[in-house]
Design an enzyme around this catalytic site. Structure first.
Site, PDB file in Angstrom:
ATOM      1  CG  ASP A   1      -1.910   1.170   1.376  1.00  0.00           C
ATOM      2  OD1 ASP A   1      -2.746   1.377   0.619  1.00  0.00           O
ATOM      3  OD2 ASP A   1      -1.466   2.211   2.028  1.00  0.00           O
TER       4      ASP A   1
ATOM      5  CD  GLU B   1      -2.250   2.432  -3.384  1.00  0.00           C
ATOM      6  OE1 GLU B   1      -3.359   2.851  -3.584  1.00  0.00           O
ATOM      7  OE2 GLU B   1      -1.598   2.174  -2.141  1.00  0.00           O
TER       8      GLU B   1
END
Length: 562
Positions: A241, A291
């Site tokens: 993330d 990401e």
């Protein structure tokens, strides 16, 4: 239903995989309490096997106060009780693999929950303060934030703890967590707290998500140990993330737009961190997907070098408007930026943060930008559904890996959430102007005639009226449904082969391509006029019917046998 195919043994499965994103809280409720859980996922494994996916990516299922949908992690080695237990997670990983489905988990390196033992000890003045970014505020009494950084959720990126925590004590309630060998050698300087600083702490997201100090070796060692913990339990990969954010300029200067290097985005120190992670993954044959939101394609590709991440999400395609020229440019640039490092591209239409495809494609502005989200945007769901069906065939025909967010295969639209039920912090931090991300996180409909559309107990987010019309059981009986389209497309996808990608000549506004050595052609018509099809020997699959004269209608895609 046919028997599931055992997982492939080849090491390169991830290069062409179809990966299904599971937002556990909204997938399926196994115990009837209104929250999705691991028991619910395990019960739906046959559905996922029939869909034909190669892997499941789980958004965080760890112990969390859920201030940001689980992205505020309090303990990476424990499953949140709302979802189940660690033993259940281990069973799920094993059972899914037995059906040919691998597991990918989410790691959030930029921050932890304010309930994490490290941060609680830090607030009590323990040596764990060194693991975060505490700074004295500006102004005569330190009453202003230390710099001008803004939170991704709106407002300042700094919060001042309660007054009782301003002056550190010698040790936190849990005792020192940081090994003595890893403590900062001095209580002075930009990374060490003193009695006069530490009044504010940094959080690039919500205040309940304090940023970690990745300059400290204990932070790095802890995360590498977390990776091993999950790889040893059979996890095949990790999604990272906010992968471009963890490293910070140690001086924490004010933000100067356009200045390179940026004080907290895409800093060079990150690459050494991810090389260390890659060494751990290689011990287990595991993979990463990052990401990475970066406009600079060359800098984006640096994360995909052979000793760093295996793949990264392709956000230019996901946010691209429904426009042939823009889509073609996005595809070309994506393939070009991946080519020098030999990494496969990834393709995704939607995720747990983004307006659902059916809704987005039914609007006058069919792209996506967090800054332009607003309540009450008009949507033509019929138009959006037609385009979403075509986009499914487009994305599944492209070379690389494809990610499918749960419910996209059902054609779910974005839901309007009553104001008093919105939980996403983006809404509150925007002063109520941003509708937040809850609209794409509404619990799935499984059984049309069951209470709560078969999800389980009364859902934690309300399902809109008519939600049962999208139920999986109803769509499974309809050969023209979105679910039937996804199942058949995933089954037929290998027909494109794995040779080089080639555009075919077409009229303006029509996309057509094939792959060398493959037996299929993809054609998508994005203009009003029907389009002639290229030479072919048969029709494999269509997002909608052809015209009576065999031409391709607008907002329709077909796969042809070459």
């Amino acid at each position: 239903m046919g028997q599931p195919t055992p997982a492939r043994n080849d090491d390169d499965w991830w290069r062409s995989a179809v990966i299904y994103q599971v937002y556990v809280r909204s997938f399926a409720d196994g115990d009837g309490d209104g929250t999705g859980d691991l028991a619910g996922v395990r019960a739906k494994l046959p559905y996922l096997a029939e869909l034909g996916v190669d892997a499941l990516w789980f958004t965080p299922w760890y112990l969390s106060p859920m201030k940001d949908g689980g992205y505020d992690v309090a303990d990476y080695r424990a499953i949140d009780p709302a979802f189940g237990t660690l033993a259940e997670a281990e069973k799920l990983i094993t059972e899914a693999r037995g059906m040919g489905i691998r597991t990918i988990v989410d790691i959030v390196p930029n921050h932890v929950s304010d309930q994490h033992p490290w941060f609680r000890a830090a607030l009590a003045g323990g040596p764990e303060r060194e693991l975060f970014h505490f700074r004295r505020g500006r102004g005569e009494r330190g009453e202003l934030p230390p710099n001008d950084w803004r939170s991704e959720f709106g407002g300042p990126a700094w919060t001042r703890p309660p007054a009782s925590h301003h002056r550190p004590s010698k040790e936190g309630p849990t005792g020192p967590v940081v090994p003595a060998s890893h403590r900062h050698p001095s209580k002075e300087g930009p990374t060490g707290p003193t009695d006069s600083d530490g009044d504010w702490y940094l959080h690039l997201f919500a205040p309940e998500q304090p940023d970690l100090n990745w300059a400290h070796p204990a932070v790095r060692e802890e995360h590498e140990d977390i990776l091993r913990f999950w790889f040893e339990r059979g996890v095949a990969g990790v999604r990272i993330d906010s992968a471009a954010l963890p490293a910070k300029d140690p001086l924490l200067p004010d933000l100067t737009e356009g200045l390179d290097p940026h004080p907290y985005v895409d800093r060079d120190e990150l690459h050494d961190i991810y090389r260390g992670w890659r060494a751990v993954a290689d011990e287990y044959g595991a993979v990463f997907v990052g990401e990475v939101w970066l406009p600079d394609t060359e800098r984006f590709a640096r994360y995909l070098r052979p000793d760093e991440l295996h793949t990264a999400f392709n956000f230019s395609f996901m946010t691209c408007p429904w426009d042939a020229g823009r889509l073609r440019t996005s595809i070309d640039e994506t393939l070009a930026e991946h080519a020098p490092v030999g990494a496969p591209a990834t393709w995704v239409l939607c995720n747990h943060d983004v307006t659902r495809t059916v809704t987005r494609y039914g609007r006058s502005d069919t792209g996506f930008d967090f800054a332009t989200k607003a309540f009450g945007t008009p949507t033509d769901l019929s138009l959006g559904t037609r385009r979403a069906r075509a986009a499914a065939l487009l994305s599944l025909a492209l070379p690389g890996a494809v990610y499918v967010y749960q419910g996209e295969e059902l054609g779910l639209p974005e839901a309007d959430i009553p104001l008093d039920r919105i939980e996403d912090p983006m809404h509150a931090r925007s002063g109520g102007t941003d509708p937040g991300r809850d609209g794409c996180r509404v619990p799935l409909p499984w059984t049309a005639d069951a209470p709560h559309a078969g999800f389980g107990g009364e859902p934690w987010l309300p399902q809109p009226a008519g939600w049962a019309s999208y139920a999986a059981d109803r769509q499974a009986r309809d050969p023209g449904s979105m679910l039937a389209l996804y199942r058949e497309a995933i089954r037929l996808r290998p027909a494109f082969g794995d040779g080089p990608f080639t555009w075919l000549p077409t009229t303006e506004g029509v996309l057509a391509f094939t792959r060398a050595g493959g037996g299929a052609i993809c054609v998508v018509n994005l203009v009003d006029a029907p389009a002639a099809l290229p030479a072919h020997t048969g029709l494999l699959l269509g997002s909608g019917p052809l015209d009576p004269d065999g031409r391709l209608p607008k907002d329709t895609a077909v796969w042809l046998r070459a």
